[in-house]
Scaffold this motif. Structure first.
Motif, PDB file in Angstrom:
ATOM      1  N   ARG A 144     -10.235  32.256  28.937  1.00  0.00           N
ATOM      2  CA  ARG A 144      -8.893  32.028  28.401  1.00  0.00           C
ATOM      3  C   ARG A 144      -8.926  31.846  26.889  1.00  0.00           C
ATOM      4  O   ARG A 144      -7.987  32.253  26.194  1.00  0.00           O
ATOM      5  CB  ARG A 144      -8.280  30.792  29.048  1.00  0.00           C
ATOM      6  CG  ARG A 144      -7.937  30.973  30.517  1.00  0.00           C
ATOM      7  CD  ARG A 144      -7.359  29.696  31.097  1.00  0.00           C
ATOM      8  NE  ARG A 144      -6.858  29.896  32.447  1.00  0.00           N
ATOM      9  CZ  ARG A 144      -6.249  28.957  33.170  1.00  0.00           C
ATOM     10  NH1 ARG A 144      -6.069  27.742  32.653  1.00  0.00           N
ATOM     11  NH2 ARG A 144      -5.810  29.225  34.384  1.00  0.00           N
ATOM     12  N   ALA A 145     -10.000  31.250  26.395  1.00  0.00           N
ATOM     13  CA  ALA A 145     -10.098  30.993  24.963  1.00  0.00           C
ATOM     14  C   ALA A 145     -10.577  32.207  24.176  1.00  0.00           C
ATOM     15  O   ALA A 145     -10.503  32.212  22.941  1.00  0.00           O
ATOM     16  CB  ALA A 145     -11.044  29.815  24.711  1.00  0.00           C
ATOM     17  N   ALA A 146     -11.081  33.245  24.860  1.00  0.00           N
ATOM     18  CA  ALA A 146     -11.591  34.435  24.177  1.00  0.00           C
ATOM     19  C   ALA A 146     -10.473  35.127  23.410  1.00  0.00           C
ATOM     20  O   ALA A 146      -9.366  35.317  23.929  1.00  0.00           O
ATOM     21  CB  ALA A 146     -12.216  35.386  25.188  1.00  0.00           C
ATOM     22  N   ARG A 147     -10.782  35.515  22.170  1.00  0.00           N
ATOM     23  CA  ARG A 147      -9.748  36.069  21.293  1.00  0.00           C
ATOM     24  C   ARG A 147      -9.704  37.594  21.294  1.00  0.00           C
ATOM     25  O   ARG A 147      -8.751  38.185  20.814  1.00  0.00           O
ATOM     26  CB  ARG A 147      -9.983  35.589  19.859  1.00  0.00           C
ATOM     27  CG  ARG A 147      -9.804  34.088  19.674  1.00  0.00           C
ATOM     28  CD  ARG A 147      -8.353  33.695  19.814  1.00  0.00           C
ATOM     29  NE  ARG A 147      -8.137  32.291  19.469  1.00  0.00           N
ATOM     30  CZ  ARG A 147      -6.941  31.723  19.432  1.00  0.00           C
ATOM     31  NH1 ARG A 147      -5.868  32.431  19.709  1.00  0.00           N
ATOM     32  NH2 ARG A 147      -6.826  30.443  19.123  1.00  0.00           N
ATOM     33  N   ASN A 148     -10.744  38.271  21.805  1.00  0.00           N
ATOM     34  CA  ASN A 148     -10.774  39.735  21.779  1.00  0.00           C
ATOM     35  C   ASN A 148     -11.491  40.259  23.018  1.00  0.00           C
ATOM     36  O   ASN A 148     -12.050  39.490  23.808  1.00  0.00           O
ATOM     37  CB  ASN A 148     -11.445  40.248  20.504  1.00  0.00           C
ATOM     38  CG  ASN A 148     -12.814  39.617  20.288  1.00  0.00           C
ATOM     39  OD1 ASN A 148     -13.672  39.648  21.175  1.00  0.00           O
ATOM     40  ND2 ASN A 148     -13.015  39.026  19.109  1.00  0.00           N
ATOM     41  N   GLN A 149     -11.469  41.585  23.163  1.00  0.00           N
ATOM     42  CA  GLN A 149     -12.040  42.221  24.350  1.00  0.00           C
ATOM     43  C   GLN A 149     -13.545  42.026  24.440  1.00  0.00           C
ATOM     44  O   GLN A 149     -14.091  41.856  25.539  1.00  0.00           O
ATOM     45  CB  GLN A 149     -11.699  43.723  24.346  1.00  0.00           C
ATOM     46  CG  GLN A 149     -11.948  44.433  25.649  1.00  0.00           C
ATOM     47  CD  GLN A 149     -10.912  44.096  26.712  1.00  0.00           C
ATOM     48  OE1 GLN A 149     -10.022  43.280  26.500  1.00  0.00           O
ATOM     49  NE2 GLN A 149     -11.029  44.727  27.875  1.00  0.00           N
ATOM     50  N   ALA A 150     -14.219  42.032  23.295  1.00  0.00           N
ATOM     51  CA  ALA A 150     -15.677  41.860  23.307  1.00  0.00           C
ATOM     52  C   ALA A 150     -16.047  40.471  23.819  1.00  0.00           C
ATOM     53  O   ALA A 150     -16.988  40.320  24.613  1.00  0.00           O
ATOM     54  CB  ALA A 150     -16.237  42.082  21.908  1.00  0.00           C
ATOM     55  N   ALA A 151     -15.306  39.456  23.381  1.00  0.00           N
ATOM     56  CA  ALA A 151     -15.580  38.091  23.839  1.00  0.00           C
ATOM     57  C   ALA A 151     -15.285  37.954  25.325  1.00  0.00           C
ATOM     58  O   ALA A 151     -16.022  37.292  26.061  1.00  0.00           O
ATOM     59  CB  ALA A 151     -14.754  37.100  23.033  1.00  0.00           C
ATOM     60  N   ARG A 152     -14.210  38.592  25.776  1.00  0.00           N
ATOM     61  CA  ARG A 152     -13.877  38.542  27.205  1.00  0.00           C
ATOM     62  C   ARG A 152     -14.954  39.236  28.026  1.00  0.00           C
ATOM     63  O   ARG A 152     -15.336  38.770  29.102  1.00  0.00           O
ATOM     64  CB  ARG A 152     -12.517  39.195  27.449  1.00  0.00           C
ATOM     65  CG  ARG A 152     -11.343  38.506  26.772  1.00  0.00           C
ATOM     66  CD  ARG A 152     -10.021  39.113  27.222  1.00  0.00           C
ATOM     67  NE  ARG A 152      -8.895  38.573  26.481  1.00  0.00           N
ATOM     68  CZ  ARG A 152      -8.263  39.203  25.501  1.00  0.00           C
ATOM     69  NH1 ARG A 152      -8.643  40.432  25.158  1.00  0.00           N
ATOM     70  NH2 ARG A 152      -7.257  38.632  24.876  1.00  0.00           N
TER      71      ARG A 152
END
Length: 319
Positions: free
Chosen positions: A193-201
């Motif tokens: 939920r806290a991930a800011r972009n697709q790479a982090a997700r």
């Protein structure tokens, strides 16, 4: 085209036939194929006697003949669906047949067994003026059996396509269900939920489902990340609408928590307020709008420092 043509098209065949008989010319009712220089005839377009008479008239000294006897053991043999390295690995195509298909295949083979060894087809050929003339005829029972076999194989191919499509549809349903399950798990993780972009997700998803990031199923993880991200965005939007609707209550909770007591600067207050909201909603980072509305609430407004009053100077006595 010349306008001098006197013979109507519908009368041309009769005219040509009469001319051929009058001049002793062999009339072949098929044109040669230009590329291969062959003429293909059968019993429907020329009788056997006429074909032989034509060969004789042309002075043919060699007549080629091929007689085919029916072999029931070579009839109604299903082709192997897939190739394999060793003969032992070749699958048996009859194992894929259902009960009705097995019964139909057995009936075809039983009918073929009654014709085993009988004359099935005759093919003849002679060459005249560098043009090969072929004539062929097949037994009516052989043509009937052949048509039945063609019908059976066409239906069998359609049935196989239908079964493959059913299996693929079932696999798609299973894949969709698995993707929904994985997406539901990811959508509940605070880190996702806290991930800011697709790479982090994607990184969170890989850590959560390490076996799914390996080809050929890595495409599934990409799909799961997309579905889960959509869910998180929808849930976050709903959560922040709720916070803004009860902003006074949330501001009171933040003030009572004492989180901002040690925050002496505006940036520090924003950071601590953001952490408070994130934990309050289960991991959704607050948007700038919601954070600004919260910190601007009177319950959290920092009072301005009072300015010390300067006592009025005593009035000097007039001299």
């Amino acid at each position: 085209m010349s306008k001098q043509a006197a013979v109507p098209v519908q009368d041309a065949p009769e005219t040509v036939s009469g001319w051929a008989q009058e001049h002793g010319v062999c009339l072949v009712p098929v044109l040669p194929e230009a590329e291969d220089r062959v003429v293909l005839l059968d019993a429907d377009c020329m009788a056997l006697e006429d074909f032989l008479r034509t060969a004789l008239t042309l002075g043919i000294r060699v007549l080629y003949q091929d007689i085919e006897c029916f072999d029931a053991d070579e009839f109604a043999v299903l082709p192997v669906a897939a190739a394999a390295v060793d003969d032992e690995d070749l699958p048996d195509p009859e194992e894929e047949l259902d009960a009705a298909e097995r019964k139909q295949l057995a009936a075809l083979r039983a009918a073929a067994r009654l014709r085993h060894g009988q004359l099935a087809a005759v093919r003849l050929c002679f060459v005249a003026d560098s043009v090969a003339h072929f004539w062929s005829a097949a037994a009516s029972w052989w043509e009937e059996l052949d048509d039945q076999w063609d019908d059976f194989t066409l239906l069998l191919q359609q049935a196989r396509r239908d079964r493959r499509e059913q299996v693929q549809a079932a696999e798609q349903v299973d894949t969709q269900a698995e993707a929904e399950r994985m997406a539901a798990v990811l959508a509940t993780l605070p880190a996702f939920r806290a991930a800011r972009n697709q790479a982090a997700r994607r990184a969170v998803a890989t850590d959560t489902f390490p076996d799914s990031d390996v080809p050929p199923i890595s495409y599934l993880l990409s799909r799961v990340v997309t579905v889960a991200a959509g869910r998180v965005e929808a849930d976050a939007a709903a959560a922040w609408r709720d916070v803004e609707e009860r902003i006074a209550e949330v501001a009171g909770e933040l003030a009572a928590s004492g989180v901002l007591e040690d925050a002496t600067t505006a940036p520090t207050r924003r950071i601590k307020a953001a952490d408070f909201l994130t934990s309050l909603t289960g991991g959704f980072p607050p948007p700038t709008r919601t954070l600004t509305l919260l910190l601007g609430h009177p319950a959290l407004t920092v009072p301005r420092p009072r300015t010390a009053s300067i006592p009025a100077a005593d009035t000097l006595p007039l001299l």
